[in-house]
Motif scaffolding. Structure first.
Motif, PDB file in Angstrom:
ATOM      1  N   ALA A 153       0.835  -1.075   0.028  1.00 61.65           N
ATOM      2  CA  ALA A 153      -0.051  -0.009  -0.068  1.00 61.65           C
ATOM      3  C   ALA A 153       0.798   1.077  -0.095  1.00 61.65           C
ATOM      4  CB  ALA A 153      -0.681  -0.066   1.322  1.00 61.65           C
ATOM      5  N   ALA A 154       2.024   1.413   0.764  1.00 62.73           N
ATOM      6  CA  ALA A 154       2.834   2.388   0.990  1.00 62.73           C
ATOM      7  C   ALA A 154       3.507   2.605  -0.251  1.00 62.73           C
ATOM      8  CB  ALA A 154       3.761   2.191   1.966  1.00 62.73           C
ATOM      9  N   LEU A 155       3.938   1.575  -1.091  1.00 65.54           N
ATOM     10  CA  LEU A 155       4.733   1.762  -2.401  1.00 65.54           C
ATOM     11  C   LEU A 155       3.809   2.198  -3.411  1.00 65.54           C
ATOM     12  CD1 LEU A 155       6.740  -1.680  -2.327  1.00 65.54           C
ATOM     13  CD2 LEU A 155       7.668   0.521  -2.863  1.00 65.54           C
ATOM     14  N   LYS A 156       2.655   1.795  -3.310  1.00 65.85           N
ATOM     15  CA  LYS A 156       1.551   2.218  -4.412  1.00 65.85           C
ATOM     16  C   LYS A 156       0.917   3.532  -4.303  1.00 65.85           C
ATOM     17  CE  LYS A 156      -1.241  -0.719  -6.149  1.00 65.85           C
ATOM     18  NZ  LYS A 156      -2.318  -1.858  -6.465  1.00 65.85           N
ATOM     19  N   ALA A 157       0.939   4.153  -2.759  1.00 67.36           N
ATOM     20  CA  ALA A 157       0.222   5.272  -2.433  1.00 67.36           C
ATOM     21  C   ALA A 157       1.039   6.528  -3.122  1.00 67.36           C
ATOM     22  CB  ALA A 157       0.154   5.530  -1.233  1.00 67.36           C
ATOM     23  N   HIS A 158       2.255   6.179  -3.076  1.00 69.19           N
ATOM     24  CA  HIS A 158       3.209   7.368  -3.629  1.00 69.19           C
ATOM     25  C   HIS A 158       4.072   7.131  -5.137  1.00 69.19           C
ATOM     26  CE1 HIS A 158       2.524   9.624   0.044  1.00 69.19           C
ATOM     27  NE2 HIS A 158       2.737   8.503   0.389  1.00 69.19           N
ATOM     28  N   ASN A 159       3.477   5.791  -5.628  1.00 70.49           N
ATOM     29  CA  ASN A 159       3.915   5.347  -7.009  1.00 70.49           C
ATOM     30  C   ASN A 159       5.350   5.201  -7.029  1.00 70.49           C
ATOM     31  OD1 ASN A 159       3.722   4.494  -9.579  1.00 70.49           O
ATOM     32  ND2 ASN A 159       3.818   6.553 -10.391  1.00 70.49           N
ATOM     33  N   VAL A 160       6.062   4.594  -5.778  1.00 67.45           N
ATOM     34  CA  VAL A 160       7.572   4.353  -5.696  1.00 67.45           C
ATOM     35  C   VAL A 160       8.061   3.505  -6.633  1.00 67.45           C
ATOM     36  CG1 VAL A 160       9.186   3.766  -3.791  1.00 67.45           C
ATOM     37  CG2 VAL A 160       7.330   5.068  -3.151  1.00 67.45           C
ATOM     38  N   LEU A 161       9.220   3.761  -7.054  1.00 65.24           N
ATOM     39  CA  LEU A 161      10.098   2.902  -7.940  1.00 65.24           C
ATOM     40  C   LEU A 161      10.508   1.721  -7.280  1.00 65.24           C
ATOM     41  CD1 LEU A 161      10.388   2.790 -11.161  1.00 65.24           C
ATOM     42  CD2 LEU A 161      12.910   3.313 -10.332  1.00 65.24           C
ATOM     43  N   TYR A 162      10.137   0.538  -7.625  1.00 64.51           N
ATOM     44  CA  TYR A 162      10.885  -0.726  -7.095  1.00 64.51           C
ATOM     45  C   TYR A 162      11.888  -1.138  -7.776  1.00 64.51           C
ATOM     46  CZ  TYR A 162      11.228  -5.301  -4.307  1.00 64.51           C
ATOM     47  OH  TYR A 162      11.461  -6.186  -3.625  1.00 64.51           O
ATOM     48  N   VAL A 163      13.163  -1.281  -7.681  1.00 63.35           N
ATOM     49  CA  VAL A 163      14.198  -2.033  -8.740  1.00 63.35           C
ATOM     50  C   VAL A 163      14.771  -3.364  -8.142  1.00 63.35           C
ATOM     51  CG1 VAL A 163      15.954  -1.305  -9.822  1.00 63.35           C
ATOM     52  CG2 VAL A 163      14.621   0.320  -9.482  1.00 63.35           C
ATOM     53  N   PRO A 164      14.522  -4.299  -8.593  1.00 58.42           N
ATOM     54  CA  PRO A 164      14.883  -5.550  -7.833  1.00 58.42           C
ATOM     55  C   PRO A 164      16.247  -5.920  -7.846  1.00 58.42           C
ATOM     56  CG  PRO A 164      12.979  -6.133  -9.646  1.00 58.42           C
ATOM     57  CD  PRO A 164      13.379  -4.621  -9.902  1.00 58.42           C
ATOM     58  N   THR A 165      17.108  -5.600  -8.896  1.00 62.71           N
ATOM     59  CA  THR A 165      18.550  -5.852  -9.151  1.00 62.71           C
ATOM     60  C   THR A 165      18.793  -7.428  -8.838  1.00 62.71           C
ATOM     61  OG1 THR A 165      19.018  -5.080  -6.994  1.00 62.71           O
ATOM     62  CG2 THR A 165      19.163  -3.704  -8.498  1.00 62.71           C
ATOM     63  N   LEU A 166      18.019  -8.233  -9.157  1.00 61.67           N
ATOM     64  CA  LEU A 166      18.325  -9.755  -8.635  1.00 61.67           C
ATOM     65  C   LEU A 166      19.727 -10.255  -9.158  1.00 61.67           C
ATOM     66  CD1 LEU A 166      14.784 -10.939 -10.503  1.00 61.67           C
ATOM     67  CD2 LEU A 166      15.248 -10.452  -8.111  1.00 61.67           C
ATOM     68  N   VAL A 167      20.117  -9.941 -10.193  1.00 59.32           N
ATOM     69  CA  VAL A 167      21.407 -10.036 -10.619  1.00 59.32           C
ATOM     70  C   VAL A 167      22.480  -9.696  -9.635  1.00 59.32           C
ATOM     71  CG1 VAL A 167      21.679  -8.349 -11.974  1.00 59.32           C
ATOM     72  CG2 VAL A 167      22.842 -10.413 -12.771  1.00 59.32           C
ATOM     73  N   ARG A 168      22.186  -8.716  -8.982  1.00 58.20           N
ATOM     74  CA  ARG A 168      23.205  -8.344  -7.916  1.00 58.20           C
ATOM     75  C   ARG A 168      23.309  -9.423  -6.935  1.00 58.20           C
ATOM     76  NH1 ARG A 168      23.775  -7.889  -2.675  1.00 58.20           N
ATOM     77  NH2 ARG A 168      24.989  -6.328  -1.900  1.00 58.20           N
ATOM     78  N   ASP A 169      22.118  -9.956  -6.567  1.00 56.83           N
ATOM     79  CA  ASP A 169      21.984 -10.907  -5.485  1.00 56.83           C
ATOM     80  C   ASP A 169      22.675 -12.207  -5.997  1.00 56.83           C
ATOM     81  OD1 ASP A 169      20.834  -9.438  -3.291  1.00 56.83           O
ATOM     82  OD2 ASP A 169      19.217  -9.008  -4.558  1.00 56.83           O
ATOM     83  N   GLU A 170      22.496 -12.572  -7.117  1.00 55.02           N
ATOM     84  CA  GLU A 170      22.933 -13.700  -7.864  1.00 55.02           C
ATOM     85  C   GLU A 170      24.426 -13.497  -7.616  1.00 55.02           C
ATOM     86  OE1 GLU A 170      21.897 -16.422 -11.528  1.00 55.02           O
ATOM     87  OE2 GLU A 170      22.943 -14.684 -12.150  1.00 55.02           O
ATOM     88  N   SER A 171      24.932 -12.306  -8.134  1.00 52.81           N
ATOM     89  CA  SER A 171      26.590 -12.372  -8.187  1.00 52.81           C
ATOM     90  C   SER A 171      27.232 -12.484  -6.694  1.00 52.81           C
ATOM     91  CB  SER A 171      26.846 -10.857  -8.466  1.00 52.81           C
ATOM     92  OG  SER A 171      26.611  -9.938  -7.794  1.00 52.81           O
ATOM     93  N   THR A 172      26.364 -12.462  -5.504  1.00 52.70           N
ATOM     94  CA  THR A 172      26.832 -12.586  -4.260  1.00 52.70           C
ATOM     95  C   THR A 172      27.109 -13.911  -3.946  1.00 52.70           C
ATOM     96  OG1 THR A 172      24.773 -12.295  -3.209  1.00 52.70           O
ATOM     97  CG2 THR A 172      25.945 -10.332  -3.625  1.00 52.70           C
ATOM     98  N   PHE A 173      26.603 -14.924  -4.762  1.00 56.03           N
ATOM     99  CA  PHE A 173      26.819 -16.325  -4.368  1.00 56.03           C
ATOM    100  C   PHE A 173      27.159 -17.255  -5.609  1.00 56.03           C
ATOM    101  CE2 PHE A 173      22.458 -16.443  -5.121  1.00 56.03           C
ATOM    102  CZ  PHE A 173      22.152 -17.260  -5.947  1.00 56.03           C
ATOM    103  N   ILE A 174      26.911 -17.108  -6.574  1.00 52.17           N
ATOM    104  CA  ILE A 174      27.009 -17.883  -8.042  1.00 52.17           C
ATOM    105  C   ILE A 174      28.416 -18.025  -8.454  1.00 52.17           C
ATOM    106  CG2 ILE A 174      27.055 -16.072  -9.759  1.00 52.17           C
ATOM    107  CD1 ILE A 174      24.763 -19.120  -9.621  1.00 52.17           C
ATOM    108  N   TYR A 175      29.527 -17.538  -7.893  1.00 46.17           N
ATOM    109  CA  TYR A 175      30.782 -17.548  -8.075  1.00 46.17           C
ATOM    110  C   TYR A 175      31.409 -18.637  -7.533  1.00 46.17           C
ATOM    111  CZ  TYR A 175      30.641 -13.316 -11.231  1.00 46.17           C
ATOM    112  OH  TYR A 175      30.113 -12.331 -11.900  1.00 46.17           O
TER     113      TYR A 175
END
Ligand SMILES: [Zn+2]
Length: 440
Positions: A261-283
């Motif tokens: 509700a809070a994210l939608k109320a102010h149309n806040v941008l949500y940027v997942p950066t999944l590949v950043r998380d992948e890079s923290t263990f995949i190597y």
């Protein structure tokens, strides 16, 4: 100046006085509309003049026609979370990487991978403002950038770790924070970046009174405030403070109706950066994409050798956070699907440009991870084009009349398999052709 004129002349010579028609392709326009088959895209003066069914678009005399039958056209990708000048070879951090020469090379590298625009999240130094002037004068090749200038972190805390030399503000008090925001704002960056994290409880986290002051002072200067975030509770507190964007996933627990509700109320941008998380263990295991020719084409042989070495894998595996990081990615994927389906404004980002996070390739990998999270290829593409661009500029991110002709031509349809965004046969930036990265 002479060099610029020559460049423009060369480009025009290649594009028939800057007027080009791409004829007969499939067009994914970035809006989420069904693709248009057998279409013509008419380009003039760097912008898209007309787009429509091949038999409905009249091509004026003198326009250079290019047959793109069986190919798919889509907008160049837009990365809302990247970094410049942190590493020279893509893998090793280097305090000497923040140079005009290296940043220029990185921007050209990004564009060759089909990334037309990036937002740099808080690791820039004052040199970026000189480069921005060159960019505005049309003297900078490659991807277009927006910058948050120097970001805001915590003494002894984030941002930190094994990254390149961090050159950010680390205020002790709200008053100091406000003064530093004013200093950053004097350069007219596009936004202000703050880090709110405690590295799994090991480091001090920015106090709420500090980030409330930064957000408020940024808003007083008509600047949006964007946050590195990890925990759900911090996200809620940042949203209550008026944050304009969460630049990583919430990864500690499932999102709940309150945060949605809070994210939608102010149309806040949500940027997942999944590949950043992948890079923290995949190597630790050796990522499967080390064998992907599209990845290999953009990396030095010595870097590939290092990534594939037993020593490098063992080093990565010895990180005590490997298990937690892997869990964090899984949580991020679940939360992405929940938030997207709830109608949250999901943008697109990678954290690429940090050591071990490869500019260019990581944008394509992020699309794949978004689809792995349950988004359709079309949904992921819209995040990476129209939505990501909508945060930065009005004239990029879709293929529509009046938009910049920032186009990627693909040999296969990414709606069939998102990995087909890697099959780039041509790139157009502002109506000028640019050589794509060429896998062997
Ligand atoms: Zn970042």
């Amino acid at each position: 100046m002479l060099a610029l004129v020559m460049l423009a002349f060369t480009a025009n010579a290649q594009t028939g006085s800057g007027r080009v028609a791409l004829v007969g392709g499939r067009v994914i326009d970035g809006t989420g509309n069904a693709p248009m088959e057998d279409a013509t895209v008419l380009i003039s003066g760097g912008t898209i003049q007309a787009i429509g069914a091949k038999n409905a678009i009249r091509i004026p005399a003198g326009v250079h026609k290019i047959d793109v039958t069986d190919r798919t056209l889509m907008p160049l990708l837009v990365d809302d979370h990247a970094h410049l000048g942190q590493t020279i070879n893509g893998l090793d951090p280097s305090p000497d990487a923040y140079t005009e020469e290296n940043i220029r090379a990185q921007l050209e590298h990004l564009l060759a991978y089909g990334v037309g625009t990036i937002a740099v999240m808080g690791t820039d130094r004052d040199l970026i403002y000189e480069l921005r002037s060159e960019q505005e004068a049309g003297k900078l090749p490659g991807a277009h950038f927006y910058t948050a200038g120097r970001g805001f972190g915590v003494k002894g805390g984030a941002p930190g770790g094994a990254g390149a030399a961090w050159d950010v503000n680390r205020p002790d008090t709200a008053e100091e924070a406000r003064a530093e925001v004013r200093e950053v704002a004097a350069h007219h960056p596009s936004f202000v970046k703050i880090w709110v994290d405690d590295s799994y409880g090991r480091a001090p986290k920015m106090k709420p009174e500090i980030y409330r002051a930064i957000v408020d002072e940024a808003h007083r200067h008509q600047l949006r405030a964007l946050a590195h975030v990890y925990y759900l509770d911090d996200a809620k507190s940042l949203l209550a403070a008026g944050i304009d964007g969460l630049m990583h996933s919430i990864r500690d627990q499932p999102v709940d109706p309150e945060v949605i509700a809070a994210l939608k109320a102010h149309n806040v941008l949500y940027v997942p950066t999944l590949v950043r998380d992948e890079s923290t263990f995949i190597y630790a295991d050796g990522p499967p994409w080390l064998d992907d020719p599209f990845f290999r084409a953009g990396v030095l042989p010595a870097v590939l050798d290092k990534l594939q070495s037993a020593a490098f894998r063992q080093h990565a595996a010895s990180d005590p956070d490997v298990g937690k990081n892997s869990d964090s990615l899984r949580m991020a994927e679940v939360n992405l699907k929940t938030l997207f389906d709830a109608g949250v404004r999901v943008g697109f980002g990678t954290d690429a440009g940090m050591p071990g996070r490869f500019l260019g390739y990581f944008e394509h990998r992020e699309l794949q991870l978004m689809v792995q999270s349950g988004l359709t290829p079309m949904q992921a593409i819209v995040c990476a084009t129209r939505t990501a661009a909508g945060f930065l500029a009005r004239d990029i991110g879709t293929l529509q009349p009046g938009q910049r002709a920032n186009i990627m031509v693909l040999d296969a349809n990414p709606l069939d398999d998102i990995r087909n965004t890697e099959k780039i046969s041509a790139i157009w930036r502002g109506g000028n052709p640019v050589k794509p990265i060429s896998p062997e």
